[in-house]
Every structure is written in structure tokens, then in C-alpha cells.
Design a protein around this motif. Sequence first.
Motif, PDB file in Angstrom:
ATOM      1  N   TRP A   1       0.861  -1.186   0.000  1.00 28.21           N
ATOM      2  CA  TRP A   1       0.000   0.000   0.000  1.00 28.21           C
ATOM      3  C   TRP A   1       0.898   1.237   0.000  1.00 28.21           C
ATOM      4  O   TRP A   1       1.965   1.238   0.613  1.00 28.21           O
ATOM      5  CB  TRP A   1      -0.930  -0.020   1.209  1.00 28.21           C
ATOM      6  CG  TRP A   1      -1.980  -1.085   1.094  1.00 28.21           C
ATOM      7  CD1 TRP A   1      -1.823  -2.425   1.323  1.00 28.21           C
ATOM      8  CD2 TRP A   1      -3.332  -0.904   0.696  1.00 28.21           C
ATOM      9  NE1 TRP A   1      -3.002  -3.084   1.085  1.00 28.21           N
ATOM     10  CE2 TRP A   1      -3.951  -2.168   0.707  1.00 28.21           C
ATOM     11  CE3 TRP A   1      -4.088   0.201   0.336  1.00 28.21           C
ATOM     12  CZ2 TRP A   1      -5.283  -2.350   0.369  1.00 28.21           C
ATOM     13  CZ3 TRP A   1      -5.424   0.024   0.010  1.00 28.21           C
ATOM     14  CH2 TRP A   1      -6.003  -1.244   0.020  1.00 28.21           C
ATOM     15  N   VAL A   2       0.443   2.294  -0.663  1.00 26.63           N
ATOM     16  CA  VAL A   2       1.244   3.502  -0.842  1.00 26.63           C
ATOM     17  C   VAL A   2       0.579   4.684  -0.140  1.00 26.63           C
ATOM     18  O   VAL A   2      -0.622   4.913  -0.303  1.00 26.63           O
ATOM     19  CB  VAL A   2       1.392   3.812  -2.359  1.00 26.63           C
ATOM     20  CG1 VAL A   2       2.179   5.096  -2.576  1.00 26.63           C
ATOM     21  CG2 VAL A   2       2.046   2.639  -3.072  1.00 26.63           C
ATOM     22  N   ASP A   3       1.367   5.438   0.628  1.00 28.52           N
ATOM     23  CA  ASP A   3       0.866   6.661   1.254  1.00 28.52           C
ATOM     24  C   ASP A   3       0.365   7.598   0.159  1.00 28.52           C
ATOM     25  O   ASP A   3       1.062   7.814  -0.825  1.00 28.52           O
ATOM     26  CB  ASP A   3       1.987   7.389   2.009  1.00 28.52           C
ATOM     27  CG  ASP A   3       2.610   6.570   3.115  1.00 28.52           C
ATOM     28  OD1 ASP A   3       2.913   5.388   2.887  1.00 28.52           O
ATOM     29  OD2 ASP A   3       2.803   7.120   4.199  1.00 28.52           O
ATOM     30  N   SER A   4      -0.829   8.141   0.362  1.00 33.05           N
ATOM     31  CA  SER A   4      -1.356   9.064  -0.655  1.00 33.05           C
ATOM     32  C   SER A   4      -2.007  10.278   0.004  1.00 33.05           C
ATOM     33  O   SER A   4      -3.051  10.743  -0.431  1.00 33.05           O
ATOM     34  CB  SER A   4      -2.343   8.342  -1.578  1.00 33.05           C
ATOM     35  OG  SER A   4      -3.415   7.796  -0.849  1.00 33.05           O
ATOM     36  N   GLY A   5      -1.380  10.760   1.059  1.00 33.62           N
ATOM     37  CA  GLY A   5      -1.870  11.965   1.711  1.00 33.62           C
ATOM     38  C   GLY A   5      -2.565  11.678   3.022  1.00 33.62           C
ATOM     39  O   GLY A   5      -2.438  10.592   3.590  1.00 33.62           O
ATOM     40  N   HIS A   6      -3.274  12.673   3.505  1.00 29.05           N
ATOM     41  CA  HIS A   6      -3.971  12.573   4.782  1.00 29.05           C
ATOM     42  C   HIS A   6      -5.435  12.963   4.608  1.00 29.05           C
ATOM     43  O   HIS A   6      -5.769  13.793   3.760  1.00 29.05           O
ATOM     44  CB  HIS A   6      -3.334  13.491   5.830  1.00 29.05           C
ATOM     45  CG  HIS A   6      -2.006  13.017   6.290  1.00 29.05           C
ATOM     46  ND1 HIS A   6      -0.852  13.212   5.567  1.00 29.05           N
ATOM     47  CD2 HIS A   6      -1.647  12.336   7.397  1.00 29.05           C
ATOM     48  CE1 HIS A   6       0.168  12.676   6.212  1.00 29.05           C
ATOM     49  NE2 HIS A   6      -0.288  12.145   7.335  1.00 29.05           N
ATOM     50  N   LEU A   7      -6.278  12.380   5.416  1.00 26.62           N
ATOM     51  CA  LEU A   7      -7.677  12.761   5.469  1.00 26.62           C
ATOM     52  C   LEU A   7      -7.822  13.975   6.385  1.00 26.62           C
ATOM     53  O   LEU A   7      -6.895  14.319   7.126  1.00 26.62           O
ATOM     54  CB  LEU A   7      -8.528  11.599   5.981  1.00 26.62           C
ATOM     55  CG  LEU A   7      -8.455  10.308   5.164  1.00 26.62           C
ATOM     56  CD1 LEU A   7      -9.320   9.235   5.810  1.00 26.62           C
ATOM     57  CD2 LEU A   7      -8.887  10.547   3.727  1.00 26.62           C
ATOM     58  N   GLU A   8      -8.984  14.592   6.373  1.00 26.62           N
ATOM     59  CA  GLU A   8      -9.208  15.780   7.201  1.00 26.62           C
ATOM     60  C   GLU A   8      -9.010  15.510   8.683  1.00 26.62           C
ATOM     61  O   GLU A   8      -8.627  16.395   9.443  1.00 26.62           O
ATOM     62  CB  GLU A   8     -10.613  16.331   6.958  1.00 26.62           C
ATOM     63  CG  GLU A   8     -10.769  17.005   5.621  1.00 26.62           C
ATOM     64  CD  GLU A   8     -12.160  17.565   5.413  1.00 26.62           C
ATOM     65  OE1 GLU A   8     -12.920  17.696   6.390  1.00 26.62           O
ATOM     66  OE2 GLU A   8     -12.492  17.881   4.260  1.00 26.62           O
ATOM     67  N   ASP A   9      -9.260  14.260   9.121  1.00 26.56           N
ATOM     68  CA  ASP A   9      -9.110  13.923  10.537  1.00 26.56           C
ATOM     69  C   ASP A   9      -7.673  13.564  10.911  1.00 26.56           C
ATOM     70  O   ASP A   9      -7.400  13.156  12.033  1.00 26.56           O
ATOM     71  CB  ASP A   9     -10.069  12.806  10.940  1.00 26.56           C
ATOM     72  CG  ASP A   9      -9.770  11.481  10.249  1.00 26.56           C
ATOM     73  OD1 ASP A   9      -8.790  11.387   9.468  1.00 26.56           O
ATOM     74  OD2 ASP A   9     -10.528  10.516  10.496  1.00 26.56           O
ATOM     75  N   GLY A  10      -6.743  13.704   9.965  1.00 25.08           N
ATOM     76  CA  GLY A  10      -5.331  13.459  10.240  1.00 25.08           C
ATOM     77  C   GLY A  10      -4.859  12.053   9.945  1.00 25.08           C
ATOM     78  O   GLY A  10      -3.662  11.776  10.005  1.00 25.08           O
ATOM     79  N   GLN A  11      -5.754  11.152   9.619  1.00 28.97           N
ATOM     80  CA  GLN A  11      -5.334   9.791   9.311  1.00 28.97           C
ATOM     81  C   GLN A  11      -4.587   9.741   7.984  1.00 28.97           C
ATOM     82  O   GLN A  11      -4.827  10.551   7.086  1.00 28.97           O
ATOM     83  CB  GLN A  11      -6.545   8.857   9.235  1.00 28.97           C
ATOM     84  CG  GLN A  11      -7.201   8.634  10.583  1.00 28.97           C
ATOM     85  CD  GLN A  11      -8.158   7.476  10.512  1.00 28.97           C
ATOM     86  OE1 GLN A  11      -7.742   6.326  10.452  1.00 28.97           O
ATOM     87  NE2 GLN A  11      -9.439   7.790  10.511  1.00 28.97           N
ATOM     88  N   ILE A  12      -3.676   8.776   7.879  1.00 33.98           N
ATOM     89  CA  ILE A  12      -2.973   8.553   6.623  1.00 33.98           C
ATOM     90  C   ILE A  12      -3.921   7.828   5.669  1.00 33.98           C
ATOM     91  O   ILE A  12      -4.605   6.884   6.060  1.00 33.98           O
ATOM     92  CB  ILE A  12      -1.731   7.656   6.813  1.00 33.98           C
ATOM     93  CG1 ILE A  12      -0.782   8.213   7.858  1.00 33.98           C
ATOM     94  CG2 ILE A  12      -0.999   7.465   5.482  1.00 33.98           C
ATOM     95  CD1 ILE A  12       0.336   7.254   8.209  1.00 33.98           C
ATOM     96  N   ARG A  13      -3.939   8.273   4.429  1.00 32.84           N
ATOM     97  CA  ARG A  13      -4.706   7.584   3.387  1.00 32.84           C
ATOM     98  C   ARG A  13      -3.715   6.759   2.580  1.00 32.84           C
ATOM     99  O   ARG A  13      -2.681   7.269   2.142  1.00 32.84           O
ATOM    100  CB  ARG A  13      -5.402   8.595   2.484  1.00 32.84           C
ATOM    101  CG  ARG A  13      -6.315   7.975   1.440  1.00 32.84           C
ATOM    102  CD  ARG A  13      -6.990   9.084   0.612  1.00 32.84           C
ATOM    103  NE  ARG A  13      -8.152   8.629  -0.105  1.00 32.84           N
ATOM    104  CZ  ARG A  13      -8.103   8.042  -1.296  1.00 32.84           C
ATOM    105  NH1 ARG A  13      -6.959   7.816  -1.900  1.00 32.84           N
ATOM    106  NH2 ARG A  13      -9.242   7.669  -1.884  1.00 32.84           N
TER     107      ARG A  13
END
Length: 148
Positions: free
Chosen positions: A129-141
Motif C-alpha cells: 500500500w502507498v501513502d497518498s496523503g492525509h484525510l481531514e481527521d489526520g489519518q494517513i490515506r
Amino acid sequence: MMLRDASVDDVETLFDIRCSVTENHQSRDELAGLGITVESVGEMVASGDYVTTIAEIGGQPVGFSMAQISEGYVFACFVRPGCHGQGVGGALMAAAEEGLRRAGVKEAWLSTGEEERFRAPGFYRHLGWVDSGHLEDGQIRFTKRLSW
């Protein structure tokens, strides 16, 4: 280890496993505050829009995964604390990915907490799985291509 499809009759087992984890622990009350109840999860399992898999060792449920087909979203992957390091999580993620792939999902996504004490980000990276930013709640997407 044996994997099997979950049914609505397994919803209490899913909650038992989910509330047993020590990392990213949430109680039934906390989950209910997020709208995640026995009733809502039962509806999710019954809807046919989720690939829900239970892992068993010696006939005992030790983990589960849930992935939403319509969103290509891995909603949950949890393993009882005493069963870590036995390949349960990897097998459950492979089942979720394969279920999504069979349903025609080309790219899946999931999110998890970023706290250093959480092993989940490293686990997902290890599975491709590849990091693709963060959600508004701070979780890694995270995202993963399921078909080429």
C-alpha cells in the motif's frame, strides 16, 4: 488458519474482535458514537456491498476484514492481540483485496492513524500500500492498485 465469509450471524464476533485490540482500541460506546453499531454493521454485511472475511485458528475467530466494494474502501482489518505475527492480518488483507479485485475495483484505499506507536502504517506499506496523503481527521490515506 482458515478464512471464511462472514454472515450477519457473525456481527457480535466482529465486535468482540474489534473491541479486543489494543492499538486503535475503541469501545462499543465509542464505535456507536461514530454510527458503528451491531445494527449498522449487520446491514453492511447483509447488503452485499462488503467483502467480509473472518480468520479462524483452531475453530476460534481471531480476526476479520471488511471492504466496501462500491467505494473500493478497506473499512476494517483487526486481529486479536494474541494472534499477531501469525500471518492473520496479511491473509485477511489479501482476502479483502481479492474480493475487491473480483468485483472489478481497480484501486482500493484505506486509512489509519499515524501515531508512532501504531504498527498499522508499516504493515500496510509492507503489503504494497502507498501513502497518498492525509484525510481531514489526520489519518494517513493509503492506496493500492489492484489490477494492471
